[in-house]
Write an enzyme that holds these catalytic residues in place. Structure first.
Site, mmCIF file in Angstrom:
data_model
loop_
_atom_site.group_PDB
_atom_site.id
_atom_site.type_symbol
_atom_site.label_atom_id
_atom_site.label_comp_id
_atom_site.label_asym_id
_atom_site.label_seq_id
_atom_site.Cartn_x
_atom_site.Cartn_y
_atom_site.Cartn_z
ATOM 1 N N HIS A 122 0.814 -1.230 0.000
ATOM 2 C CA HIS A 122 0.000 0.000 0.000
ATOM 3 C C HIS A 122 0.846 1.279 0.000
ATOM 4 O O HIS A 122 0.297 2.370 -0.144
ATOM 5 C CB HIS A 122 -0.923 0.044 1.222
ATOM 6 C CG HIS A 122 -1.998 -1.006 1.213
ATOM 7 N ND1 HIS A 122 -2.868 -1.169 0.160
ATOM 8 C CD2 HIS A 122 -2.335 -1.947 2.138
ATOM 9 C CE1 HIS A 122 -3.704 -2.181 0.436
ATOM 10 N NE2 HIS A 122 -3.397 -2.666 1.620
ATOM 11 N N ASP A 159 -3.153 -10.591 -2.265
ATOM 12 C CA ASP A 159 -3.712 -10.016 -1.034
ATOM 13 C C ASP A 159 -5.145 -9.556 -1.328
ATOM 14 O O ASP A 159 -5.456 -9.129 -2.438
ATOM 15 C CB ASP A 159 -2.836 -8.834 -0.602
ATOM 16 C CG ASP A 159 -3.191 -8.288 0.767
ATOM 17 O OD1 ASP A 159 -2.478 -8.601 1.734
ATOM 18 O OD2 ASP A 159 -4.190 -7.525 0.867
HETATM 19 ZN ZN LIG Z 1 -4.445 -6.958 2.753
#
Ligand SMILES: [Zn+2]
Length: 308
Positions: A122, A159
């Site tokens: 991220h 993910d």
């Molecule tokens: Zn995640």
């Protein structure tokens, strides 16, 4: 050759505030899952600043260093905090990925797994986000391209959250193909299929809440694997998050433990066909401790079997 496993006790010194899902116990669960396995265990080294600067500007690195606290916590973002041990842990998470790329491209093994935290997918160019400080896997891709001189590297991110950071860091990198499956809508909100990168080098595969084994396998067989085959990478990198597991408290997909073994085996099949079996995987999310341990074990068991 044995699968190489990079880890370090410093990963246990990155502490988030009490109640935070990205907790020290995650790494303990991963380590417990790997405890009985015969692996080539190596200490994840600290990375040089130069590696972080492959993907992030000096001003951002300076800000992270300046935020590092002597005690307690300081925030980089509402979800992303630093404790006194965070900076060193983050440097080892990057360093483990860089060392894994070096080892696999150096022929020391065909497969490697980096079991470090904090995660990385991220973190955007100049923004910490979603428990992530540095773009571990994007830095690994740049290392393979710019240091080792590869022409094409693929990153597969399974993910449950979209790898917005990896997408941001590699958006304009024609030598990298980024493939991400993720629940949508869900944090961080990006990852629509119309986001394709500056060179059509991004493939986003959003999944509806509740997506289980059959549908996720169909999406990978129909979309992800053909795209990877067409791109013909010389190395496959994996952002291995295990929060698409049905038991995960942060998301709503219904993947089973076996699905993580299945996807790992299929990626190894592709790697065998395309790039002499070379795969480097790194830990991202996964927040149910039992599911995380079992899923990491399923993932690593296949990487170990396919390492030689
Ligand atoms: Zn995640």
């Amino acid at each position: 050759m044995q699968m190489i496993y990079y880890a370090h006790d410093d990963g246990l010194k990155h502490e988030n505030p009490p109640g935070h899902p990205e907790q020290v116990a995650r790494l303990e669960a991963v380590r417990a899952a790997m405890a009985g396995m015969d692996l080539d265990r190596r200490a994840a080294p600290l990375c040089d600043d130069q590696e972080i600067l492959r993907c992030h500007p000096q001003t951002y690195l300076d800000r992270v260093i300046a935020t590092s606290p002597r005690e307690g916590w300081r925030s980089l973002d509402p979800d992303t905090s630093m404790s006194p041990g965070t900076l060193t842990a983050a440097r080892r998470a990057v360093g483990g990925c860089v060392a894994a790329v070096d080892a696999v491209l150096g022929g020391e093994s065909r497969t490697a797994f980096v079991g470090c935290r904090p995660p990385g997918h991220h973190a955007e160019t100049a923004t910490a986000m979603g428990f992530c400080l540095f773009g571990n896997i994007a830095i690994a891709a740049k290392r393979a391209l710019d240091h080792h001189g590869l022409s094409r590297v693929a990153i597969v991110d399974f993910d449950v959250h979209h790898g917005n950071g990896t997408q941001d860091l590699l958006w304009d990198e024609a030598r990298a193909l980024f493939v991400s499956s993720h629940q949508m809508p869900l944090f961080p909100g990006s990852g629509h299929s119309r986001e394709v990168g500056a060179h059509e080098n991004v493939l986003n595969l959003p999944l509806d809440e509740g997506t289980g084994s059959a549908e996720m396998r169909r999406v990978y067989e129909d979309s992800a694997f053909p795209a990877l085959r067409e791109f013909a990478p010389e190395l496959i990198l994996v952002s291995a998050g295990f929060d698409a597991h049905r038991a995960d408290p942060l998301a709503g997909l219904n993947w089973s433990t076996e699905d993580f073994g299945w996807i790992t085996g299929r990626l190894c099949d592709l790697a065998d066909d395309l790039c002499d079996g070379r795969i480097v995987s790194t830990l991202e999310g996964g927040y149910d401790l039992a599911a995380l341990g079992a899923s990491v074990a399923a993932h690593v068991k296949v990487l170990k079997e396919r390492s030689g």
